[in-house]
Design a protein around this motif. Structure first.
Motif, PDB file in Angstrom:
ATOM      1  N   HIS A  73       0.783  -1.309  -0.013  1.00 30.45           N
ATOM      2  CA  HIS A  73      -0.075  -0.065  -0.087  1.00 30.45           C
ATOM      3  C   HIS A  73       0.859   1.414   0.148  1.00 30.45           C
ATOM      4  O   HIS A  73       0.333   2.279   0.103  1.00 30.45           O
ATOM      5  N   PHE A  87     -15.202  -2.499  -5.937  1.00 26.55           N
ATOM      6  CA  PHE A  87     -15.829  -2.765  -4.633  1.00 26.55           C
ATOM      7  C   PHE A  87     -17.399  -2.857  -4.994  1.00 26.55           C
ATOM      8  O   PHE A  87     -17.797  -1.731  -5.333  1.00 26.55           O
ATOM      9  N   GLU A 102      -7.715   7.804   0.345  1.00 23.74           N
ATOM     10  CA  GLU A 102      -6.504   7.199   1.196  1.00 23.74           C
ATOM     11  C   GLU A 102      -5.459   8.147   1.221  1.00 23.74           C
ATOM     12  O   GLU A 102      -4.556   8.034   2.215  1.00 23.74           O
TER      13      GLU A 102
ATOM     14  N   ALA B 181      -7.616  -2.691  -2.901  1.00 24.37           N
ATOM     15  CA  ALA B 181      -7.629  -1.742  -1.674  1.00 24.37           C
ATOM     16  C   ALA B 181      -6.255  -1.439  -1.139  1.00 24.37           C
ATOM     17  O   ALA B 181      -5.754  -0.347  -1.055  1.00 24.37           O
ATOM     18  N   GLU B 182      -5.388  -2.516  -1.053  1.00 24.81           N
ATOM     19  CA  GLU B 182      -4.168  -2.403  -0.729  1.00 24.81           C
ATOM     20  C   GLU B 182      -3.406  -1.482  -1.659  1.00 24.81           C
ATOM     21  O   GLU B 182      -2.474  -0.760  -1.296  1.00 24.81           O
ATOM     22  N   ASN B 183      -3.641  -1.787  -3.121  1.00 27.43           N
ATOM     23  CA  ASN B 183      -2.803  -1.248  -4.016  1.00 27.43           C
ATOM     24  C   ASN B 183      -3.115   0.448  -4.179  1.00 27.43           C
ATOM     25  O   ASN B 183      -2.188   1.029  -4.538  1.00 27.43           O
ATOM     26  N   LEU B 184      -4.410   0.567  -3.700  1.00 25.13           N
ATOM     27  CA  LEU B 184      -4.777   2.121  -3.628  1.00 25.13           C
ATOM     28  C   LEU B 184      -4.236   2.623  -2.443  1.00 25.13           C
ATOM     29  O   LEU B 184      -4.679   3.840  -2.148  1.00 25.13           O
ATOM     30  N   GLY B 185      -3.422   2.183  -1.742  1.00 26.64           N
ATOM     31  CA  GLY B 185      -2.928   2.768  -0.564  1.00 26.64           C
ATOM     32  C   GLY B 185      -3.520   2.742   0.935  1.00 26.64           C
ATOM     33  O   GLY B 185      -3.190   3.149   1.742  1.00 26.64           O
ATOM     34  N   CYS B 186      -4.329   1.505   1.056  1.00 24.97           N
ATOM     35  CA  CYS B 186      -4.988   1.034   2.258  1.00 24.97           C
ATOM     36  C   CYS B 186      -4.174   0.271   3.105  1.00 24.97           C
ATOM     37  O   CYS B 186      -3.562  -0.696   2.672  1.00 24.97           O
ATOM     38  N   THR B 187      -4.066   0.736   4.262  1.00 26.93           N
ATOM     39  CA  THR B 187      -3.478  -0.419   5.498  1.00 26.93           C
ATOM     40  C   THR B 187      -4.208  -1.413   5.671  1.00 26.93           C
ATOM     41  O   THR B 187      -5.375  -1.566   5.312  1.00 26.93           O
TER      42      THR B 187
END
Lengths: 353, 552
Positions: A73, A87, A102, B181-187
């Motif tokens: 991330h 999503f 984000e 989501a991780e790829n978009l910067g989510c922890t």
């Protein structure tokens, strides 16, 4: 925009080697395609760049810094997924703005940038819809917009078109390419579809067994394949064994260094001609028997077998005379020796000529 | 020209009519009579709204209503707080001994809540083992009786519903979504909160609503551990016993309020869920991440602690059943006194429990296989309605169903009051949905063409059903029967209303023993119940491919 340099990237699952010594240099703005059959390591390599699994050793250098050990991330690489991964619980707009939120981008700017990118992928009228109300092609455009809107240093696409039907695939292929070109976005694209790879890429990188077989421009890949695997996987090819300078009993002019055994002559179907009379000057003729002639509109595909029983596929210009050749008639299979290539007989055998 | 001959109604039409009649008599008539009586004046029988006015104005009722909602919500919340983390750990990490954990969760789920209530009293009550131990070193434990105890028991009893449903949903999430989501910067925490949790919300809320409905319907727990805290089910019971002889108007009015709350909860959940149906193509399956070091200790600690906490009641009752007693007093040391006592004092309770449960299960097996054929194979308005109607028994609390039966089948040739038949029929109608669900899920996998082939070869519909369909759905019938048996033999809330001295069952006897302070007898009977229930769970696990899914 970024240039990417993979230095000796290795990855194994237990005793299975998934990636062996991957060294690639991708110039900024390049559309770089990883092409290969399933299980060749192309997706593993892409996911290593994205950070979804750690590689065992080597560096992934983007714009001069090694991002290979950053968590996924924090890498700021955009990714488009084979199954869209839109999503399902939020609208198109919320999907696209997810990454911007984000990154704590101010609200007004989020709205502006989301509108802009939705215009670019022609989804602006669908912004407030929920994903289930979109077609597959539209969902994948949401996936693309969502990846691009965060202005990633690098865009990764994992077979983004393989879940779409054929017609849509070709349309969206053009659209992807034009968006990528207009943003001058360095892109790593994974596909098993050779036509897609040739049509879209600046550089095609053919992989097999976790090893890069050849990375070059599409023209180069097609016309000067580095080895037998590339020649067989990209486009189609007839491979005929060479025995003491002859093919199916006919002497063929070959370079001096071709060994007496263990080499094969590669003839692309479109470089073959079928004549019933004499062999034209400068061509080599192999006596053959016609098995089947099929007319597909743009061309005629002919299946034949040579005197030693080997089957050969030829693709010819539409010609009514050819179409009317009865099953079992004798013919000469002609080719220009200058267009023929010679490979070692091994799966990944070197090109000899 | 001849007119087409009128054909006789077919076999399945007859069955459908019979099913409608049966549901009308056993399900709707009792509920309707409860509904009608709730609008009658207790003495004159005149139409009145006074009963409802009383419930919504008098402190006694309002307190019970408030308590019911509080224990329902708090029990549900507690179950979520235990179930969701357990589900997350189990579906995302490589947990050692995962089948032990899921087995413990299922066992905790099927053991009746009143045993849990009573076991926690054994541990944390005024004279409980832990209370005494802590007192010895000078620590005063807060009282387990009252609200706190009820909520504790509900949370530990119902978390497996949430765990099993949520784990299933978590395993069904396309991994690409979390990757994206991780790829978009989510922890990791951000991914869980913004993507994973919303996607499993439908499953969590379904589990939560089941916990809520069962919490507010439960009678044994508040009766045993509640002390002064009254809930709607306990006051319905005490009203019913105090109104015995006359018309139980207040008891039925309370019952109506309970049904209304359950239905409202279900409606709200349906409404919330209507907007959240996510069909997802699964191309990227979840992988369980290996854990090591401190993380491993944490993950294993959390999962085993939660699963073991659910099993504590079972351990406690089995342990105490082997402690030597002298009358109602534990005399220390081990012995089989408690078993000797139940053998001499309560053989009829044990025999009744098994006889009633087996009769109900036999009925359920036959009726549910016929009903599931109608629901699955016959495409008509009635078959669709049947599917919905079978939700009703889930919603009607046991106390309410029993009061309905007593107020309905109480005179003339259909006077069933005080008979074993009434107990069997109540258990049958309450547990029928388990059988239908299990049978119809198997039937859905059987291709109709197999039956059509038999009919094309000249077999009549009835014969085809017996010779072709029944053998094919036998696994479903058996699993459904075992599931119904588990719930039937543990039935307390309805039986307590309708039992007589000759029809006393194990759960009733346990309840009465606990109330009388006969903890040894209660423990021995609870052990018999727990072991027979555990045996059924074992059989379900052996016979069914999708083991845990049968229990939710």
């Amino acid at each position: 925009m970024a240039d990417v340099h993979l230095k000796s990237v290795r990855k194994s699952y237990g005793s299975v080697l998934a990636l062996s010594e991957i060294n690639i240099q991708i110039p900024s703005g390049d559309f770089f395609t990883l092409l290969g059959p399933s299980g060749c390591g192309k997706t593993t390599l892409l996911r290593a760049i994205a950070g979804f699994h750690a590689h065992d050793s080597g560096e992934i250098v983007v714009n001069g810094t090694d991002i290979g050990r950053l968590p996924a991330h924090k890498r700021n690489v955009g990714m488009v997924f084979q199954d869209y991964a839109v999503f399902p619980h939020v609208s198109v707009r919320d999907n696209v703005s997810f990454g911007l939120k984000e990154r704590k981008v101010p609200k007004a700017e989020i709205t502006r940038r989301v509108d802009e990118i939705l215009d670019k992928v022609q989804l602006r009228p669908f912004a407030e819809r929920m994903p289930h109300a979109l077609s597959g092609g539209q969902q994948q455009r949401v996936g693309l917009a969502r990846a691009l809107v965060v202005q990633p240093t690098l865009l990764l696409m994992d077979e983004p078109l393989s879940n779409l039907d054929a017609k849509l695939r070709v349309d969206l292929r053009r659209e992807l390419r034009s968006v990528q070109q207009s943003m001058n976005m360095t892109t790593v694209y994974v596909t098993h579809d050779q036509e897609e790879a040739l049509a879209m890429s600046d550089t095609v990188c053919v992989m097999y067994g976790g090893v890069i077989q050849q990375a070059a421009a599409p023209w180069e890949i097609y016309h000067r394949p580095a080895n037998r695997f590339v020649a067989a996987f990209v486009g189609s090819n007839n491979f005929l064994p060479i025995v003491d300078g002859t093919v199916a009993g006919v002497t063929v002019p070959l370079p001096a260094d071709v060994p007496a055994k263990g080499a094969e002559l590669a003839l692309r179907p479109e470089n073959l001609a079928i004549v019933t009379g004499t062999v034209p000057d400068g061509m080599v003729g192999l006596p053959a028997t016609v098995d089947q002639v099929a007319f597909t509109g743009r061309e005629i595909s002919v299946a034949l077998h040579l005197s030693d029983g080997q089957e050969v596929q030829a693709i010819c210009e539409p010609d009514e005379a050819l179409l009317s050749l009865p099953h079992g008639s004798a013919a000469q299979l002609c080719f220009d020796p200058a267009k023929a290539q010679v490979f070692e007989a091994d799966v990944t055998g070197r090109r000899l000529a | 020209m001849t007119l087409p001959r009128l054909s006789l109604p077919s076999f399945w039409t007859w069955i459908m009519v019979a099913a409608c009649v049966m549901l009308a008599v056993l399900l709707f008539w009792p509920i309707l009579s409860v509904f009608v009586i709730s609008f009658e004046d207790g003495d004159t029988g005149q139409f009145t709204l006074e009963n409802y006015v009383q419930i919504f104005t008098r402190r006694y009722y309002l307190t019970a209503l408030g308590n019911t909602l509080i224990v329902g919500f708090a029990g549900m919340l507690g179950a979520c707080l235990l179930g969701v983390p357990l589900a997350f750990c189990m579906s995302r990490f490589q947990v050692r001994g995962r089948s032990i954990i899921s087995t413990m969760a299922v066992l905790a789920l099927v053991s009746p809540p009143f045993i849990g209530a009573y076991a926690w009293i054994m541990l944390l009550g005024n004279n409980g083992a832990i209370t005494n131990a802590l007192e010895a070193i000078g620590i005063d434990m807060p009282s387990i009786y009252g609200m706190r105890g009820i909520i504790l028991v509900f949370a530990l009893k119902f978390f497996p519903f949430i765990y099993l449903m949520t784990e299933n949903a978590l395993n069904g999430i396309n991994k690409s979504l979390e990757d994206a989501a991780e790829n978009l910067g989510c922890t990791a925490w951000g991914r869980f909160r913004k993507v994973t949790l919303p996607l499993v919300f439908p499953a969590v809320s379904t589990g939560a609503i089941i916990s809520f409905v069962l919490s507010i319907a439960d009678f044994g727990t508040p009766a045993i551990i509640g002390r002064g805290v009254r809930t709607l089910s306990t006051i319905a019971y005490s009203q019913y016993t105090s109104e015995m002889g006359g018309k139980p108007t207040m008891a039925v009015t309370i019952s109506m309020v309970m049904i209304a709350i359950s239905m409202l909860a279900l409606l709200i959940q349906r409404r919330v869920l209507a907007k959240r149906r996510y069909a997802s193509s699964m191309t990227h399956k979840q992988v369980k991440a290996p854990v090591s070091g401190g993380k491993s200790v944490l993950v294993h600690g959390v999962t085993y602690a939660i699963a073991l906490a659910g099993m504590i009641p079972a351990f406690v009752v089995i342990w105490t059943s082997f402690i030597a007693t002298n009358g109602p007093v534990f005399s220390g040391g081990f012995g089989l006194d408690s078993y000797r006592r139940i053998w001499s004092e309560a053989p009829d309770a044990i025999a009744n429990s098994f006889i009633f449960a087996l009769c109900a299960v036999a009925l359920i097996a036959v009726v549910s296989s016929l009903l599931s054929f109608i629901v699955v194979r016959r495409e008509s308005f009635i078959s669709g309605a049947l599917d919905l109607i079978l939700m009703v028994p889930y919603l009607v609390p046991g106390v309410v169903m029993a009061i309905g039966f007593v107020t309905t089948f109480n005179s003339g040739w259909y006077n069933l009051v005080g008979t074993a038949t009434m107990i069997v029929l109540i258990v049958f109608i309450r547990r029928l949905p388990y059988g239908v669900r299990s049978t119809s899920s198997v039937l859905r996998q059987v291709k109709p063409s197999i039956e059509e082939a038999a009919i094309a070869l000249g077999s009549s519909p009835a014969k085809t059903f017996l010779k072709v369909t029944v053998p094919l759905i036998m696994p479903g019938i058996i699993v459904g029967s075992l599931m119904s048996f588990i719930t039937a033999i543990n039935e307390l809330s309805s039986t307590l209303i309708v039992y007589t001295s000759s029809t006393v069952t194990m759960p009733v006897k346990i309840y009465l023993s606990v109330v009388d302070g006969e903890f040894g007898v209660a423990a021995a009977l609870s052990t018999v119940l727990t072991v027979s229930t555990g045996l059924c769970v074992f059989l379900v696990f052996r016979l069914s491919e999708d083991r845990e899914a049968n229990f939710v």
